[in-house]
Design an enzyme around this catalytic site. Structure first.
Site, PDB file in Angstrom:
ATOM      1  CG  ASP A  40     100.417  48.151  84.620  1.00  0.00           C
ATOM      2  OD1 ASP A  40      99.779  48.494  85.422  1.00  0.00           O
ATOM      3  OD2 ASP A  40     101.351  47.454  84.253  1.00  0.00           O
ATOM      4  CG  HIS A 244      81.321  57.501  59.709  1.00  0.00           C
ATOM      5  ND1 HIS A 244      80.784  57.636  60.444  1.00  0.00           N
ATOM      6  CD2 HIS A 244      81.314  58.515  58.709  1.00  0.00           C
ATOM      7  CE1 HIS A 244      80.247  58.934  60.529  1.00  0.00           C
ATOM      8  NE2 HIS A 244      80.715  59.513  59.404  1.00  0.00           N
ATOM      9  CG  ASP A 261      85.514  62.967  56.263  1.00  0.00           C
ATOM     10  OD1 ASP A 261      86.134  64.113  56.942  1.00  0.00           O
ATOM     11  OD2 ASP A 261      84.395  63.110  56.422  1.00  0.00           O
ATOM     12  CG  ASP A 272      84.091  66.799  59.338  1.00  0.00           C
ATOM     13  OD1 ASP A 272      84.658  66.078  58.590  1.00  0.00           O
ATOM     14  OD2 ASP A 272      83.010  66.832  59.735  1.00  0.00           O
ATOM     15  CG  HIS A 351      76.114  61.910  54.022  1.00  0.00           C
ATOM     16  ND1 HIS A 351      76.280  63.242  53.789  1.00  0.00           N
ATOM     17  CD2 HIS A 351      76.997  61.200  53.133  1.00  0.00           C
ATOM     18  CE1 HIS A 351      77.063  63.543  52.880  1.00  0.00           C
ATOM     19  NE2 HIS A 351      77.530  62.377  52.603  1.00  0.00           N
ATOM     20  CG  HIS A 355      78.327  67.673  61.059  1.00  0.00           C
ATOM     21  ND1 HIS A 355      79.365  68.164  61.749  1.00  0.00           N
ATOM     22  CD2 HIS A 355      78.586  66.884  60.119  1.00  0.00           C
ATOM     23  CE1 HIS A 355      80.507  67.742  61.105  1.00  0.00           C
ATOM     24  NE2 HIS A 355      80.102  66.837  60.039  1.00  0.00           N
ATOM     25  CG  HIS A 362      79.125  64.491  63.782  1.00  0.00           C
ATOM     26  ND1 HIS A 362      78.250  63.297  63.453  1.00  0.00           N
ATOM     27  CD2 HIS A 362      79.937  64.898  62.747  1.00  0.00           C
ATOM     28  CE1 HIS A 362      78.823  63.098  62.232  1.00  0.00           C
ATOM     29  NE2 HIS A 362      79.614  63.941  61.952  1.00  0.00           N
ATOM     30  CD  GLU A 386      79.586  66.368  56.220  1.00  0.00           C
ATOM     31  OE1 GLU A 386      80.222  65.342  55.659  1.00  0.00           O
ATOM     32  OE2 GLU A 386      79.709  66.743  57.298  1.00  0.00           O
ATOM     33  CE1 TYR A 390      80.110  59.349  49.767  1.00  0.00           C
ATOM     34  CE2 TYR A 390      77.696  60.065  50.077  1.00  0.00           C
ATOM     35  CZ  TYR A 390      79.230  60.192  50.271  1.00  0.00           C
ATOM     36  OH  TYR A 390      79.291  61.357  50.903  1.00  0.00           O
ATOM     37  NE  ARG A 407      82.232  63.093  53.427  1.00  0.00           N
ATOM     38  CZ  ARG A 407      82.086  61.549  53.395  1.00  0.00           C
ATOM     39  NH1 ARG A 407      81.602  60.947  52.791  1.00  0.00           N
ATOM     40  NH2 ARG A 407      83.220  61.153  54.241  1.00  0.00           N
ATOM     41  CD  GLU A 409      82.906  67.187  56.086  1.00  0.00           C
ATOM     42  OE1 GLU A 409      83.715  66.249  55.955  1.00  0.00           O
ATOM     43  OE2 GLU A 409      82.385  67.362  57.093  1.00  0.00           O
TER      44      GLU A 409
END
Ligand code: GLY
Ligand code: MN
Ligand code: MN
Length: 440
Positions: A40, A244, A261, A272, A351, A355, A362, A386, A390, A407, A409
């Site tokens: 439910d 992430h 982030d 973002d 990375h 994007h 994304h 961004e 690291y 980072r 961004e």
């Protein structure tokens, strides 16, 4: 801010998509369904972005048909009103009200779609839908086509001979944002930057990463952005090296940086942002050196955000700065040119530079055309920039660099002669961050 995307614009989008379709074709786009969490209860509902883009309609279980025959038109199949259901779950629009509210040409009961679709597909040569995303829709179209084929021996009426992906047409529209979309995205960005200003004054050693996330949720919701655009990332210390990281369960430590982030979703559109700042308000020397390197890489990338340039060029500009900087600091050994050419910087800048951004964080749209050429920036495209560095605890480098993840961004819209940074109000230089954190 009230809804700023008027019904007319959704109608115009449907017309634009119809114009991109060949004659005697049909496009089908489905809403999402609710997903059961357990008995439910459902996961929070979030509309399919393509469906929302074309309708502005936020209910589950509906299918939009765009029919391009001698009378191009839109037909919405959605749920009927149901007083019993509405007592528990709230009002539904109902197909009888859809024409007026959503400005579609006609609307019918979703339950009738399986039997109506073969009729509507008669004489249609090609059917388009976003492929690989919704097996129920694919099955519905396939079944309707099969039914028509079987009957064609006697009726003579064929169904669509080709089933094609709608992504290229739909993505080309979604990639260029309208003035109204940019206004909404600026509001998502404004709410998000405000939330970053808030958390910079909230953090201190001993507080938990999830408490920082809670402050963001609060600021978003208090400003009409009822959910974030994606799972918030709050990584203190070496957690920042997990790209992430959404666990957000560790305590903040004195002397660490915190990488956050996060972005609000406002009227369906995403922000973002990433900022990396010291838990105690003051960057250490190694942290400051790496931070300024990432900032310099972002500035180099910004210089390539203008019509005619592209994401590949912007990425190369950022990578060159990071590669040279890491070489100079001894984090990469050997020759600078060779480190760049051999892409050794990818060990620490792991990375892509950015994007597309829009209804999805994304967002849709290709980065290269079918010949492999980068897609050129055009006014109205919105993207993130961004860069990051690291250095995990396990890295074979001087211990002073280990466990630092940074980072930075921002969200930018390409303009006629460059770009507009929609998230510039989130403190970013070391001086801005330290001054802001001290001021509160
Ligand atoms: N928040 C995910 C990303 O920055 O792409
Ligand atoms: Mn992000
Ligand atoms: Mn991003």
């Amino acid at each position: 801010m009230r809804d700023v995307i008027p019904q007319d614009e959704f109608k115009q989008r449907r017309q634009q998509l119809l114009q991109l379709l060949p004659e005697r074709s049909m496009a089908l786009v489905a809403a999402h369904s609710e997903v059961t969490r357990s008995n439910d209860t459902e996961y929070p509902f979030r509309q399919n972005s393509d469906f929302f883009y074309l309708t502005g309609f936020n209910e589950p279980d509906a299918v939009l048909l765009l029919i391009n025959d001698n009378k191009p038109r839109s037909v919405l199949f959605c749920q009927d009103k149901d007083p019993k259901h509405e007592v528990w779950h709230g009002l539904r629009l109902g197909y009888e009200n859809a024409v007026e509210t959503l400005a579609v040409d006609s609307a019918e009961d979703l339950e009738t779609l399986p039997e109506r679709l073969p009729e509507l597909l008669q004489g249609i040569e090609s059917a388009f839908y976003p492929m690989g995303e919704n097996s129920v829709l694919a099955e519905l179209v396939g079944d309707a086509r099969d039914e028509l084929s079987v009957k064609a021996r006697r009726s003579g009426k064929l169904g669509p001979q080709s089933l094609s992906d709608l992504r290229p047409q739909l993505d080309s529209l979604r990639l260029i944002k309208s003035a109204n979309e940019i206004a909404v995205m600026k509001e998502a960005a404004r709410i998000s930057t405000q939330a970053f200003r808030r958390i910079m004054c909230f953090v201190e050693a001993g507080k938990q990463e999830y408490q920082v996330a809670a402050e963001l949720h609060h600021e978003f919701a208090m400003n009409g952005a009822l959910q974030p655009a994606y799972g918030i990332i709050c990584g203190g210390g070496a957690n920042a090296c997990v790209l992430h990281y959404t666990d957000n369960r560790d305590p903040l430590q004195n002397g660490d940086l915190l990488l956050v982030d996060a972005g609000a979703e406002y009227q369906g559109y995403a922000a973002d942002i990433t900022r990396t700042f010291p838990v105690n308000g003051q960057f250490s020397e190694p942290q400051a050196i790496l931070y300024n390197l990432v900032l310099k890489a972002q500035q180099a990338a910004f210089a390539e955000v203008k019509p005619g340039s592209n994401l590949v060029q912007a990425s190369e500009a950022a990578a060159r700065v990071i590669s040279d900087g890491l070489t100079e600091l001894g984090i990469l050994s050997g020759d600078a040119d060779e480190n760049f050419k051999e892409q050794r910087w990818k060990t620490y800048f792991i990375h892509g530079l950015g994007h597309w951004l829009g209804l999805d964080v994304h967002d849709v749209g290709r980065y290269r055309n079918s010949d492999g050429e980068p897609i050129a920036f055009k006014p109205g495209m919105v993207l993130t920039v961004e860069p990051g560095v690291y250095i995990p605890e396990s890295a074979d480098v001087d211990s002073k660099w280990r466990g630092i993840g940074i980072r930075i961004e921002d969200d930018v819209v390409v303009t006629a002669d460059g770009f507009d940074n929609m998230t510039a109000d989130a403190p970013k230089t070391i001086e801005e961050i330290e001054t802001w954190m001290k001021s509160q």
